[in-house]
Every structure is written in structure tokens, then in C-alpha cells.
Design a protein around this motif. Sequence first.
Motif, PDB file in Angstrom:
ATOM      1  N   VAL A 155      28.702  11.140  28.410  1.00 43.50           N
ATOM      2  CA  VAL A 155      29.453   9.891  28.301  1.00 43.50           C
ATOM      3  C   VAL A 155      29.148   9.039  29.525  1.00 43.50           C
ATOM      4  O   VAL A 155      29.114   9.551  30.659  1.00 43.50           O
ATOM      5  N   VAL A 156      28.917   7.747  29.309  1.00 41.21           N
ATOM      6  CA  VAL A 156      28.618   6.837  30.412  1.00 41.21           C
ATOM      7  C   VAL A 156      29.890   6.607  31.226  1.00 41.21           C
ATOM      8  O   VAL A 156      30.919   6.216  30.674  1.00 41.21           O
ATOM      9  N   THR A 157      29.803   6.876  32.521  1.00 39.31           N
ATOM     10  CA  THR A 157      30.959   6.647  33.399  1.00 39.31           C
ATOM     11  C   THR A 157      30.809   5.358  34.182  1.00 39.31           C
ATOM     12  O   THR A 157      31.801   4.813  34.687  1.00 39.31           O
ATOM     13  N   LYS A 158      29.562   4.853  34.285  1.00 44.15           N
ATOM     14  CA  LYS A 158      29.333   3.630  35.049  1.00 44.15           C
ATOM     15  C   LYS A 158      27.987   3.044  34.622  1.00 44.15           C
ATOM     16  O   LYS A 158      27.032   3.764  34.365  1.00 44.15           O
ATOM     17  N   GLY A 159      27.921   1.696  34.562  1.00 48.27           N
ATOM     18  CA  GLY A 159      26.674   1.025  34.238  1.00 48.27           C
ATOM     19  C   GLY A 159      26.612   0.556  32.799  1.00 48.27           C
ATOM     20  O   GLY A 159      27.389   0.997  31.939  1.00 48.27           O
ATOM     21  N   GLU A 160      25.679  -0.378  32.545  1.00 43.62           N
ATOM     22  CA  GLU A 160      25.428  -0.903  31.208  1.00 43.62           C
ATOM     23  C   GLU A 160      23.929  -0.948  30.972  1.00 43.62           C
ATOM     24  O   GLU A 160      23.153  -1.264  31.873  1.00 43.62           O
ATOM     25  N   SER A 161      23.534  -0.632  29.754  1.00 48.08           N
ATOM     26  CA  SER A 161      22.107  -0.631  29.438  1.00 48.08           C
ATOM     27  C   SER A 161      21.916  -0.560  27.930  1.00 48.08           C
ATOM     28  O   SER A 161      22.867  -0.305  27.178  1.00 48.08           O
ATOM     29  N   SER A 162      20.673  -0.801  27.503  1.00 47.66           N
ATOM     30  CA  SER A 162      20.282  -0.582  26.111  1.00 47.66           C
ATOM     31  C   SER A 162      19.559   0.752  26.059  1.00 47.66           C
ATOM     32  O   SER A 162      18.705   1.036  26.893  1.00 47.66           O
ATOM     33  N   VAL A 163      19.897   1.574  25.062  1.00 43.17           N
ATOM     34  CA  VAL A 163      19.283   2.895  24.931  1.00 43.17           C
ATOM     35  C   VAL A 163      18.559   2.991  23.596  1.00 43.17           C
ATOM     36  O   VAL A 163      19.133   2.668  22.549  1.00 43.17           O
ATOM     37  N   ASN A 164      17.307   3.406  23.656  1.00 42.48           N
ATOM     38  CA  ASN A 164      16.501   3.575  22.453  1.00 42.48           C
ATOM     39  C   ASN A 164      16.731   4.979  21.894  1.00 42.48           C
ATOM     40  O   ASN A 164      16.278   5.966  22.453  1.00 42.48           O
TER      41      ASN A 164
ATOM     42  N   GLU B  77      28.991   7.129  24.303  1.00 45.52           N
ATOM     43  CA  GLU B  77      28.322   8.429  24.235  1.00 45.52           C
ATOM     44  C   GLU B  77      26.811   8.229  24.184  1.00 45.52           C
ATOM     45  O   GLU B  77      26.324   7.297  23.533  1.00 45.52           O
ATOM     46  N   VAL B  78      26.079   9.082  24.864  1.00 42.15           N
ATOM     47  CA  VAL B  78      24.606   9.024  24.841  1.00 42.15           C
ATOM     48  C   VAL B  78      24.073  10.389  24.415  1.00 42.15           C
ATOM     49  O   VAL B  78      24.728  11.418  24.590  1.00 42.15           O
ATOM     50  N   ILE B  79      22.866  10.369  23.852  1.00 44.79           N
ATOM     51  CA  ILE B  79      22.255  11.580  23.302  1.00 44.79           C
ATOM     52  C   ILE B  79      21.103  12.024  24.187  1.00 44.79           C
ATOM     53  O   ILE B  79      20.245  11.211  24.559  1.00 44.79           O
ATOM     54  N   GLY B  80      21.067  13.301  24.518  1.00 45.66           N
ATOM     55  CA  GLY B  80      19.956  13.834  25.288  1.00 45.66           C
ATOM     56  C   GLY B  80      18.640  13.681  24.535  1.00 45.66           C
ATOM     57  O   GLY B  80      18.559  13.975  23.344  1.00 45.66           O
ATOM     58  N   GLY B  81      17.603  13.196  25.237  1.00 47.12           N
ATOM     59  CA  GLY B  81      16.309  12.971  24.613  1.00 47.12           C
ATOM     60  C   GLY B  81      16.056  11.514  24.290  1.00 47.12           C
ATOM     61  O   GLY B  81      14.917  11.116  24.055  1.00 47.12           O
ATOM     62  N   SER B  82      17.123  10.677  24.273  1.00 51.08           N
ATOM     63  CA  SER B  82      16.948   9.241  24.036  1.00 51.08           C
ATOM     64  C   SER B  82      16.484   8.570  25.331  1.00 51.08           C
ATOM     65  O   SER B  82      16.572   9.138  26.415  1.00 51.08           O
ATOM     66  N   VAL B  83      15.976   7.335  25.213  1.00 49.68           N
ATOM     67  CA  VAL B  83      15.346   6.647  26.349  1.00 49.68           C
ATOM     68  C   VAL B  83      16.215   5.496  26.832  1.00 49.68           C
ATOM     69  O   VAL B  83      16.605   4.629  26.039  1.00 49.68           O
ATOM     70  N   ASN B  84      16.476   5.471  28.141  1.00 49.29           N
ATOM     71  CA  ASN B  84      17.217   4.376  28.751  1.00 49.29           C
ATOM     72  C   ASN B  84      16.267   3.190  28.950  1.00 49.29           C
ATOM     73  O   ASN B  84      15.309   3.270  29.702  1.00 49.29           O
ATOM     74  N   GLU B  85      16.542   2.079  28.262  1.00 50.04           N
ATOM     75  CA  GLU B  85      15.615   0.936  28.275  1.00 50.04           C
ATOM     76  C   GLU B  85      15.688   0.161  29.597  1.00 50.04           C
ATOM     77  O   GLU B  85      14.689  -0.073  30.259  1.00 50.04           O
ATOM     78  N   ASN B  86      16.885  -0.307  29.949  1.00 50.45           N
ATOM     79  CA  ASN B  86      17.042  -1.115  31.169  1.00 50.45           C
ATOM     80  C   ASN B  86      18.418  -0.841  31.765  1.00 50.45           C
ATOM     81  O   ASN B  86      19.311  -0.359  31.089  1.00 50.45           O
ATOM     82  N   GLY B  87      18.559  -1.132  33.006  1.00 47.42           N
ATOM     83  CA  GLY B  87      19.842  -0.869  33.655  1.00 47.42           C
ATOM     84  C   GLY B  87      19.972   0.588  34.068  1.00 47.42           C
ATOM     85  O   GLY B  87      19.289   1.465  33.545  1.00 47.42           O
ATOM     86  N   VAL B  88      20.843   0.826  35.005  1.00 54.70           N
ATOM     87  CA  VAL B  88      21.085   2.173  35.515  1.00 54.70           C
ATOM     88  C   VAL B  88      22.366   2.716  34.884  1.00 54.70           C
ATOM     89  O   VAL B  88      23.370   2.011  34.798  1.00 54.70           O
ATOM     90  N   LEU B  89      22.315   3.983  34.435  1.00 50.47           N
ATOM     91  CA  LEU B  89      23.476   4.608  33.814  1.00 50.47           C
ATOM     92  C   LEU B  89      23.888   5.857  34.596  1.00 50.47           C
ATOM     93  O   LEU B  89      23.032   6.627  35.047  1.00 50.47           O
ATOM     94  N   TYR B  90      25.196   6.006  34.738  1.00 49.96           N
ATOM     95  CA  TYR B  90      25.747   7.240  35.284  1.00 49.96           C
ATOM     96  C   TYR B  90      26.373   7.985  34.105  1.00 49.96           C
ATOM     97  O   TYR B  90      27.267   7.461  33.433  1.00 49.96           O
ATOM     98  N   VAL B  91      25.863   9.171  33.832  1.00 52.79           N
ATOM     99  CA  VAL B  91      26.257   9.904  32.627  1.00 52.79           C
ATOM    100  C   VAL B  91      26.936  11.217  33.009  1.00 52.79           C
ATOM    101  O   VAL B  91      26.359  12.040  33.733  1.00 52.79           O
ATOM    102  N   LYS B  92      28.153  11.411  32.520  1.00 49.62           N
ATOM    103  CA  LYS B  92      28.854  12.680  32.697  1.00 49.62           C
ATOM    104  C   LYS B  92      28.482  13.595  31.540  1.00 49.62           C
ATOM    105  O   LYS B  92      28.715  13.273  30.375  1.00 49.62           O
ATOM    106  N   VAL B  93      27.892  14.737  31.853  1.00 48.51           N
ATOM    107  CA  VAL B  93      27.390  15.660  30.840  1.00 48.51           C
ATOM    108  C   VAL B  93      28.546  16.308  30.094  1.00 48.51           C
ATOM    109  O   VAL B  93      29.496  16.816  30.698  1.00 48.51           O
ATOM    110  N   THR B  94      28.478  16.266  28.765  1.00 48.32           N
ATOM    111  CA  THR B  94      29.536  16.864  27.939  1.00 48.32           C
ATOM    112  C   THR B  94      29.058  18.097  27.179  1.00 48.32           C
ATOM    113  O   THR B  94      29.845  18.961  26.826  1.00 48.32           O
ATOM    114  N   ARG B  95      27.735  18.182  26.900  1.00 48.89           N
ATOM    115  CA  ARG B  95      27.201  19.332  26.158  1.00 48.89           C
ATOM    116  C   ARG B  95      25.900  19.791  26.796  1.00 48.89           C
ATOM    117  O   ARG B  95      25.054  18.967  27.160  1.00 48.89           O
ATOM    118  N   VAL B  96      25.739  21.081  26.916  1.00 52.63           N
ATOM    119  CA  VAL B  96      24.516  21.655  27.489  1.00 52.63           C
ATOM    120  C   VAL B  96      24.019  22.779  26.585  1.00 52.63           C
ATOM    121  O   VAL B  96      24.733  23.236  25.678  1.00 52.63           O
TER     122      VAL B  96
END
Length: 750
Positions: free
Chosen positions: A278-287, A305-324
Motif C-alpha cells: 500500500v502506498v504510504t507516501k507519494g503519487e505516480s502512475s503505475v503500469n 494498493e500496488v502489485i509486485g512486478g508492476s512498473v512505477n512510471e513516474n514519481g517516487v512511491l513509498y510502499v508498505k509491504v502487505t504480502r510476501v
Amino acid sequence: MREEVYDISGMHCAACSASVEKVTRRLPGVERSDVNLVAERMTIVYDETQVTPEQIIAKVEKAGFGAKLHQEKQEAAPVQTGEDPEEAELRRKKRELIVSAIFSCALLYVSMGQMLPFGLPALPLPDLFSMHTHPMNFAVLQLMLAIPVLYCGRNFFINGFQALFHGNPNMDSLVAIGSACSFVYSVVMMFLITDDVHGHVHNLYYESSAVVLTLVSLGKFMESRNMKKTKSAITALMRLTPDTALLADSGKEVPTSSVKAGDVLLVKPGARIPLDGVVTKGESSVNEAMLTGESLPVEKAEGSEVIGGSVNENGVLYVKVTRVGEDTTLSRIIRFVEDAQGKKAPISRTADKVAGIFVPTVIAIAVLAAVIWAIAGKDFAFVLRVFTSVLVIACPCALGLATPTAIMVGTGLGAKHGILIRSGEILEVTHSVDTVVLDKTGTVTKGEPAVTEVCPAGGTAEGLLTIAAAVESVSQHPLAAAIVQAAQEKKLSTGKQPENFELLPGRGLRATLSGRTVLAGNRRLMEESGVDISALSEKADALAGQGETPMFFAADGALLGLISVADPVKETSAAAIAALHKQGLRVVLLTGDSRAAAEHIGALVGVDEVIPEVLPEEKAVHVQKLEAAGRKVMMVGDGINDAPALTAATVGCAIGSGSDIAIEAADIVLMRSDLEDVPRALRLSALTLRDIKQNLFWAFCYNTIGIPIAAGLLYALGGPLLSPMFAGAAMSLSSVCVVGNALRLGTVKL
């Protein structure tokens, strides 16, 4: 009931996996037993009060295979720096196939070249090997040419006789018996050759024993190569997860496998997101296109929510890991692909299905005929002649060629039309499909955003598009690229570049163009900037309701207009779906896209049902539900998210322009990325199956007539006794008929 997974070793083909299933299902208390040939695993459900793991292992081992309980929790295997064992094995098979082909051709030339009515150039052999002056040397030469072929095909004898002795005869058993009998008989006849008796030199069948092995080895090699490609799909999926992740608090780069749930990761622009979170800080477009199939980037902000393996297009994201580990979306997709491959029932070749009856029957007839003639007072040479004639005429050359030749011609015909068939079994079953499930993005649609409407607020459409392309030319966003592409197609000059610009993640951008402040973005950006968009608000809502993405443009606080971007439908999609309807098939649109977009596209192309907003792992579930209801499903898709559904379906069909994962997981690949090739593939399957049935009819008809004659039926009625030489000729003639019938398929128009 207890469910366990076992690692199975020693399997080489679908018949092997079918044998393991067959013997384990016979055990008392076994409810289900499914073997995944690709993963070399068996999943078995049984009543532990009636059968034990030791009994299961013993039963599998008795059938000629190895078995051990699969360890779910294993340490990661060390990275192999040497040669890939599977690649080395495939190369070995290729080398042996080439050697077999060379020696078989030489053997055919030596043994039969001068017997042909149209003749061949004189054999470049010394007089020492002349059939007429030195028959024994001539026989020895054939023996020397046959031995390398038999050595290269040694696995047929090992596996074939092993399967036969364990009561599970298969295609290898047929090949081994036919080839061995031809070879042994030839050796016996060779030692009966004398200078006074030349006739025995004509009773040599070394070429029969060699050619059968070479032809079937070709099919086995193709099967092994296709299996390796299937395994590579899983490997490619695993590579989507980055090896390392960047911890936000310490800035330290650590292995992704060591990251725990709750850790916060820093994801830079252009980098892959290591794990679900889950993004805790930042904004971006994710492919997320490679995972969800959605062609347009998804805007992410705090709480998204973001998915592992997807690509961060622009901007910096801080992501708190929820699933490993195995809980991540990508791991679940991998697991679904593996499970679907395992649950797909292996389709044994028709020859394998009858081998259990055909092989013992032929042997019984040969032994019975030999015993009867021995009792009747015939000498050993006569008895051996009858016994060998039965086995030679029953040699599975025609039976072995019946399916592979038709499939080879069928796959070649498909390749001419850009339809690549992964395996013969799939070509056999595709005709049975009654439901076609289509992914939307990249399959029905083009898979990349394009401008659909330009709505100026006051000026001209060309003027709006020119300004929009000028400011968007500084952005790497796919929506911006679509606008620039539209301007280039209309040959509009975008003029000079903006003096300065600022990317506003999640909203759009702000730029200075010719001294004017230009805004380009969504409704939120316009509202924050105080731009009145009421003139085009209803139009924007209508476009959004169709699943399109409307973008507003304003200059110095005044609205310039609206440009809508969407993933357009391919020109041939509607016609292809209409063709499927003519063939009596039901067409379903299955997509992870929004309901509005999915229903709009579904109405445009005329599908029977639309299933929207489906998560990657749910696609396979929907396909399984259709199959559980008795439908035979062909899944057509192009994204990684389609891979589980492609393997779960009766037939998986991938678009050639799609992801490598989808292509490797599919059974059929449409290289032209044209849906109109789907009905062509269905027609090709029906034609190929018809050809296979015709070939098998002739092969079995030939055996039905030939075996009694070889056993001496005509001789008993006062006619001639069939010579093994004529039995071999009849066997060759049956093969010629089968091959000729298969070649007719290549002239058909799809």
C-alpha cells in the motif's frame, strides 16, 4: 481424505503420466490422482485408512517410475552457473536424431536403392560389399549401419520393454517390439547366408528396425522441445519480481526474499515494485498492463494498493509491504498456472490408448500361430518365418505415423496462416470447443491508447490538438504519447517546446507555452486551478461512462477543450466474433477492466456475455466454472494476467503481439494478432482430426487384414505363405498410404 503431492521421476511423455495416474487410481481408497507432466508432480487424494504413502510409492515404482513425497518448504536452490540440464538433454536428443537420420538414409539407400523400378545412381560401394558376389559382407554393412540407429534409440527399448513388463504397454513398447523383431530376425537370416544360398540376403529388415526408430524419435524430440517451452513460462513469471528492494528507512538495498510484511520500500521512477503493498507516501502512475491487462497506467496515491512486478512510471512511491512470498499476486498467478497445467487431463495419443490391447494381442497371435504350425509338424525355419512375419507386418510404423504425420502437416498449414500450434494433442481437441472466452485489452482492442475524440471549447479541433501535443510532448505518460501520435498522424506542427513544465502526479501537468500557462489533466486539476469545465462536463461524463479517459486542456484559466483517449477496438474483432457465432460458438468477454468500458466494447463487437472487473487469479476461476458446467473453453488473451486462464482452459490461445508469458503458457499462438485466425484455428483442428481418423482407420484396417495372412491363414487354405520380405513391403505400403493421406491436408484452404 488426505491430499499429498509426490515428485515423480522417469516420465517422458503423456503416456507415462497417464500410466502413473492409471496405477495409482486403482489403489483402494484413492479418490483422485492427477499428474502434472511439466512439473513432474502427482497430486493424490486418498483415504489414509485404506492406503499408505509407502503403498503409493511402491505402486508407482512397480510401474517403472520413481516417486517421493514432495517437500513444500525447501531452501532456495543455489543458482546454477553451469549448463542447464534440460537444455543439455534436448541437445543430446537433437544430436542423436541427426545421427539416426543420417545412418537410416544410408541404410535405406544401400538396402533398397537398387530395388526401385526407376533406379538410383550406382551405389558407391567397393565390390567387396556387393549383394550378388559377397552377400554376407553386404549383410554385415547393413548391420553396421543399423547399430548406431539402435543405440541412439536405446530409450525406446529401455522404456518400452520396461512398460511392457510392468503391464502398461505404450507407444514405446510397440516401437521396441517391432524394431527388435526386425533386427533379431535379420541377424538370424544373416548367419544363414552362404555363397550357395543368396535368397536369405533378401530377408534382411535392418532398414525397418532403423527407420521406425528415427521417425518416432523425431516426434519425441518435438514433444520434449515443446515441454521445455511450457516450463519456461513459469520461469519467466518468476523473473518479474526484482532480485533486490530498497528499504525506505535505511536506504539499504536488500534481497527481495528477505523483505517482511510491514517493511516500507522506496520505489524510484522506472523501477519494478518488488512486492504487493500500500502506498504510504507519494503519487505516480503505475503500469500494471503485464499483470492486469489494463493498457492505461493506473494513478496511485496515498492509500492505493500496488502489485509486485508492476512498473512505477513516474514519481517516487513509498510502499508498505502487505504480502510476501507465496501470498503475493504474482506468486498466486504462478501457482494458478502450475495447478491448471496439472489439472488439465493429459490427452494420450490414440495409438497409446489402444497399445494396452494391441501389443499383447499381436504377441499372442504370433506365439499362437508359431505353436500351431510347430504342432502341425513344420520345421523351425517355417515357424520362425510365421512368427516374425506377424510381428513385422504388425510393426507400428503406420500406426506410429498416423497421428504425427497428420499433425505435422496440420501444424505446417497453420504456420502458413500465422497460426502456431504448440502440440499435437491441442490440435486434436481444439475442434471440440463450444465457448470462446476473450480478453479485452490487446485481444479485442489494440492494447495501446489512442485519441478517440477531440472536443474544442471554442476554437478548432486542429488548434486544440496542436496545443495539446506541444505540451504533452514533454511527458512520458502513455496518454500523452497517444495525443502526440494523433497530431503526427494529422501532420500538425506542434511548434516550439514549452519553456518550462511541471509534472503533477495523479492530475496531469502544468507548462508554459509561448508565454501562456497551459494546464493538461483530469477534472481534479481543473477544479483545483479554478477552471470552469461545465461546458464539457456532460460530454466528459458520457465518455468516462464508455470506459474512455477524458483529458481537459486550459490556457491562462480558460478552458480550451477536451481530448478523450481510449483503447480502440481492432478492425477485425467484430467480424471474427460474427464468424465464431456462425460456427455455433458462444463468445464471452472476460476482462479486469471497469464494467462501463467492458460493456461498451462488448456491445461494439457483439459478444454474448460480458464479465468485467476480474482479478488476475479470478480469470482462471471463471474459466474453470464454465468447464465445470460442461463447456469446452478456448481462452484467447495476451497478458500475464491471462496465463492462468490460458492453461486452465481446454485450449489456450495467445495473441502474438502479447506478453512472452502468455505466449509460452498458450497452446496456440496467433502470430498476426488477428482474431479472425481463431475460427481458422478451429477449422484447422477439425480437418486435422478427420485426417487422423482416416489414417488410423487405414493403419488398423491394414493390421486386421495383414496379421491373419502373416499367421499363415492363406497357406492353410492352400495359398502361399507370406514371406517376411513381403510383410515388410506391406508394412511400408501402409506407411506410404498414411503419409499420402496426410499430405492432402496441406492443400486445404482455411
